[in-house]
Design a protein around this motif. Sequence first.
Motif, PDB file in Angstrom:
ATOM      1  N   GLU A   1       0.806  -1.214   0.000  1.00 15.10           N
ATOM      2  CA  GLU A   1       0.000   0.000   0.000  1.00 15.10           C
ATOM      3  C   GLU A   1       0.842   1.270   0.000  1.00 15.10           C
ATOM      4  O   GLU A   1       0.324   2.363  -0.272  1.00 15.10           O
ATOM      5  CB  GLU A   1      -0.916   0.034   1.220  1.00 15.10           C
ATOM      6  CG  GLU A   1      -1.776  -1.223   1.398  1.00 15.10           C
ATOM      7  CD  GLU A   1      -1.067  -2.325   2.158  1.00 15.10           C
ATOM      8  OE1 GLU A   1      -1.041  -2.304   3.399  1.00 15.10           O
ATOM      9  OE2 GLU A   1      -0.516  -3.221   1.477  1.00 15.10           O
ATOM     10  N   HIS A   2       2.124   1.164   0.314  1.00 17.89           N
ATOM     11  CA  HIS A   2       2.993   2.335   0.364  1.00 17.89           C
ATOM     12  C   HIS A   2       3.549   2.718  -1.006  1.00 17.89           C
ATOM     13  O   HIS A   2       4.152   3.780  -1.148  1.00 17.89           O
ATOM     14  CB  HIS A   2       4.174   2.077   1.311  1.00 17.89           C
ATOM     15  CG  HIS A   2       3.759   1.775   2.714  1.00 17.89           C
ATOM     16  ND1 HIS A   2       4.595   1.138   3.617  1.00 17.89           N
ATOM     17  CD2 HIS A   2       2.599   1.994   3.371  1.00 17.89           C
ATOM     18  CE1 HIS A   2       3.951   0.994   4.768  1.00 17.89           C
ATOM     19  NE2 HIS A   2       2.742   1.513   4.636  1.00 17.89           N
ATOM     20  N   ILE A   3       3.378   1.859  -1.995  1.00 15.03           N
ATOM     21  CA  ILE A   3       3.950   2.090  -3.318  1.00 15.03           C
ATOM     22  C   ILE A   3       2.908   2.717  -4.230  1.00 15.03           C
ATOM     23  O   ILE A   3       1.862   2.113  -4.497  1.00 15.03           O
ATOM     24  CB  ILE A   3       4.480   0.774  -3.929  1.00 15.03           C
ATOM     25  CG1 ILE A   3       5.525   0.134  -3.004  1.00 15.03           C
ATOM     26  CG2 ILE A   3       5.067   1.024  -5.312  1.00 15.03           C
ATOM     27  CD1 ILE A   3       5.940  -1.260  -3.420  1.00 15.03           C
ATOM     28  N   ASP A   4       3.189   3.919  -4.705  1.00 12.79           N
ATOM     29  CA  ASP A   4       2.302   4.631  -5.631  1.00 12.79           C
ATOM     30  C   ASP A   4       2.931   4.578  -7.015  1.00 12.79           C
ATOM     31  O   ASP A   4       3.811   5.381  -7.347  1.00 12.79           O
ATOM     32  CB  ASP A   4       2.118   6.079  -5.175  1.00 12.79           C
ATOM     33  CG  ASP A   4       1.100   6.831  -6.024  1.00 12.79           C
ATOM     34  OD1 ASP A   4       0.753   6.345  -7.121  1.00 12.79           O
ATOM     35  OD2 ASP A   4       0.649   7.917  -5.594  1.00 12.79           O
ATOM     36  N   ARG A   5       2.492   3.629  -7.826  1.00  9.70           N
ATOM     37  CA  ARG A   5       3.085   3.441  -9.153  1.00  9.70           C
ATOM     38  C   ARG A   5       2.800   4.600 -10.095  1.00  9.70           C
ATOM     39  O   ARG A   5       3.611   4.915 -10.964  1.00  9.70           O
ATOM     40  CB  ARG A   5       2.595   2.123  -9.760  1.00  9.70           C
ATOM     41  CG  ARG A   5       3.208   0.899  -9.096  1.00  9.70           C
ATOM     42  CD  ARG A   5       2.568  -0.395  -9.552  1.00  9.70           C
ATOM     43  NE  ARG A   5       3.333  -1.557  -9.099  1.00  9.70           N
ATOM     44  CZ  ARG A   5       3.312  -2.038  -7.870  1.00  9.70           C
ATOM     45  NH1 ARG A   5       2.550  -1.438  -6.946  1.00  9.70           N
ATOM     46  NH2 ARG A   5       4.038  -3.078  -7.539  1.00  9.70           N
ATOM     47  N   ARG A   6       1.668   5.231  -9.934  1.00 11.76           N
ATOM     48  CA  ARG A   6       1.322   6.342 -10.814  1.00 11.76           C
ATOM     49  C   ARG A   6       2.249   7.534 -10.594  1.00 11.76           C
ATOM     50  O   ARG A   6       2.613   8.235 -11.545  1.00 11.76           O
ATOM     51  CB  ARG A   6      -0.121   6.758 -10.570  1.00 11.76           C
ATOM     52  CG  ARG A   6      -0.586   7.927 -11.449  1.00 11.76           C
ATOM     53  CD  ARG A   6      -2.056   8.208 -11.264  1.00 11.76           C
ATOM     54  NE  ARG A   6      -2.877   7.073 -11.686  1.00 11.76           N
ATOM     55  CZ  ARG A   6      -4.205   7.057 -11.626  1.00 11.76           C
ATOM     56  NH1 ARG A   6      -4.866   8.110 -11.143  1.00 11.76           N
ATOM     57  NH2 ARG A   6      -4.886   5.997 -12.015  1.00 11.76           N
ATOM     58  N   SER A   7       2.632   7.763  -9.356  1.00 11.76           N
ATOM     59  CA  SER A   7       3.487   8.915  -9.028  1.00 11.76           C
ATOM     60  C   SER A   7       4.948   8.537  -8.855  1.00 11.76           C
ATOM     61  O   SER A   7       5.775   9.400  -8.515  1.00 11.76           O
ATOM     62  CB  SER A   7       2.994   9.591  -7.743  1.00 11.76           C
ATOM     63  OG  SER A   7       1.658  10.018  -7.882  1.00 11.76           O
ATOM     64  N   ASN A   8       5.278   7.262  -9.065  1.00 14.32           N
ATOM     65  CA  ASN A   8       6.644   6.778  -8.843  1.00 14.32           C
ATOM     66  C   ASN A   8       7.138   7.170  -7.452  1.00 14.32           C
ATOM     67  O   ASN A   8       8.238   7.709  -7.275  1.00 14.32           O
ATOM     68  CB  ASN A   8       7.612   7.324  -9.891  1.00 14.32           C
ATOM     69  CG  ASN A   8       7.388   6.732 -11.258  1.00 14.32           C
ATOM     70  OD1 ASN A   8       6.614   7.274 -12.045  1.00 14.32           O
ATOM     71  ND2 ASN A   8       8.013   5.606 -11.531  1.00 14.32           N
TER      72      ASN A   8
ATOM     73  N   LEU B   1       7.000   5.210   6.207  1.00 18.21           N
ATOM     74  CA  LEU B   1       6.266   5.571   7.423  1.00 18.21           C
ATOM     75  C   LEU B   1       7.149   5.708   8.643  1.00 18.21           C
ATOM     76  O   LEU B   1       6.869   6.488   9.540  1.00 18.21           O
ATOM     77  CB  LEU B   1       5.169   4.542   7.705  1.00 18.21           C
ATOM     78  CG  LEU B   1       3.987   4.535   6.739  1.00 18.21           C
ATOM     79  CD1 LEU B   1       2.985   3.464   7.131  1.00 18.21           C
ATOM     80  CD2 LEU B   1       3.301   5.897   6.741  1.00 18.21           C
ATOM     81  N   THR B   2       8.209   4.922   8.721  1.00 17.01           N
ATOM     82  CA  THR B   2       9.076   4.965   9.898  1.00 17.01           C
ATOM     83  C   THR B   2      10.482   5.324   9.466  1.00 17.01           C
ATOM     84  O   THR B   2      11.067   4.667   8.618  1.00 17.01           O
ATOM     85  CB  THR B   2       9.094   3.611  10.622  1.00 17.01           C
ATOM     86  OG1 THR B   2       9.465   2.591   9.679  1.00 17.01           O
ATOM     87  CG2 THR B   2       7.738   3.295  11.206  1.00 17.01           C
TER      88      THR B   2
END
Length: 354
Positions: free
Chosen positions: A180-187, A192-193
Amino acid sequence: MKLPAAQQLQFTECYRDAVNQYFNDIFSRLPKNTQRAYISDFNEFAIFCQQAALPGFNSSFENNEQCVKEYVEMLCQSPLAYRTIKRRLSALSKFLGIAKLPNPIVQSVYLKDFIRLALAENEKYQFSQHQAVPLTVDLLELINERVIPDSLLELRDLALINLMFDGLLRADEVIRVCCEHIDRRSNALLVLTSKSDQAGKGQYRYVSPSTLDMLDEYMAEANFDPSHQCERDSADPRRINKGIVFRRVSNRGHALLPYDESASLKQSLKLEYSSIYRIWKRIAKLAGIKENITPHSGRVGAAVSLAEDGATLPEMQLAGGWRSPEMPGHYGQQAAVRKGGMAKLAKRKGRSGT
């Protein structure tokens, strides 16, 4: 919970209750790694006191000051890293506060100046002798060219190293990366820590398209069942649906070990630093790299590569999540050596080699 101190130290009644109350009410709620670190750090101090014939902490300010001073002298003569020494002293200061004992680490001007100067000298030594060998972008490309993965293990390892480089990640950051931490659209990758994110808001780091491809290939291989030549069922505990990305692999290296995706991030079974260290050593061997690269090499090498490419200090700070420009400035200085006056002179005079 019993006070986790070495058996040879006898704690007096004047602060035994305060310490035990803290460990019963608060310590047990801390993350397991934090508990182990505090226990280990204090027991190291207890062992030192026994070997140096020191009484350990008590209600005497002068005694506590002398114990800490001699301990600092020993630590600065050891091969321990600067940050490790700082952490151990922080643990001792924490204990003195818990026990409601005189704390010279905070209250003594003499001891504070002594520690500051001793650690400053130690930091200079550590910088000159024990810096991680940078994994620069050229060296990373060499790894990606030479290592042709033929197992899930190698797919995972390559994806992990490339992600650590792109995001300038520390070992304790990469082990917590979730799908869930990986945003492929925005690279982008949400970290979080982080040691530099005391507020806990999270930081965004860049992820290259090539690294995203490696992550997709790794997860696709993990979710494929070779025995039945089909996708693993969504309920298969060896499948990656969500949660932690980099998981443990079976001994043969062709399947993930069963994993409980319903567990919280704190409770989930994650890779440890020793696992990340072995990954780096394994990939270095496969690529034929003789340099002593470690998990910190990706972060250092990425910073050096950024500086060589002309990145500004603010750009480097953002890329690595540093709170101050001190460390990226240090890496920028390291990169500038190759472009400095002597480098130009060597090139003009034909001393740059083949």
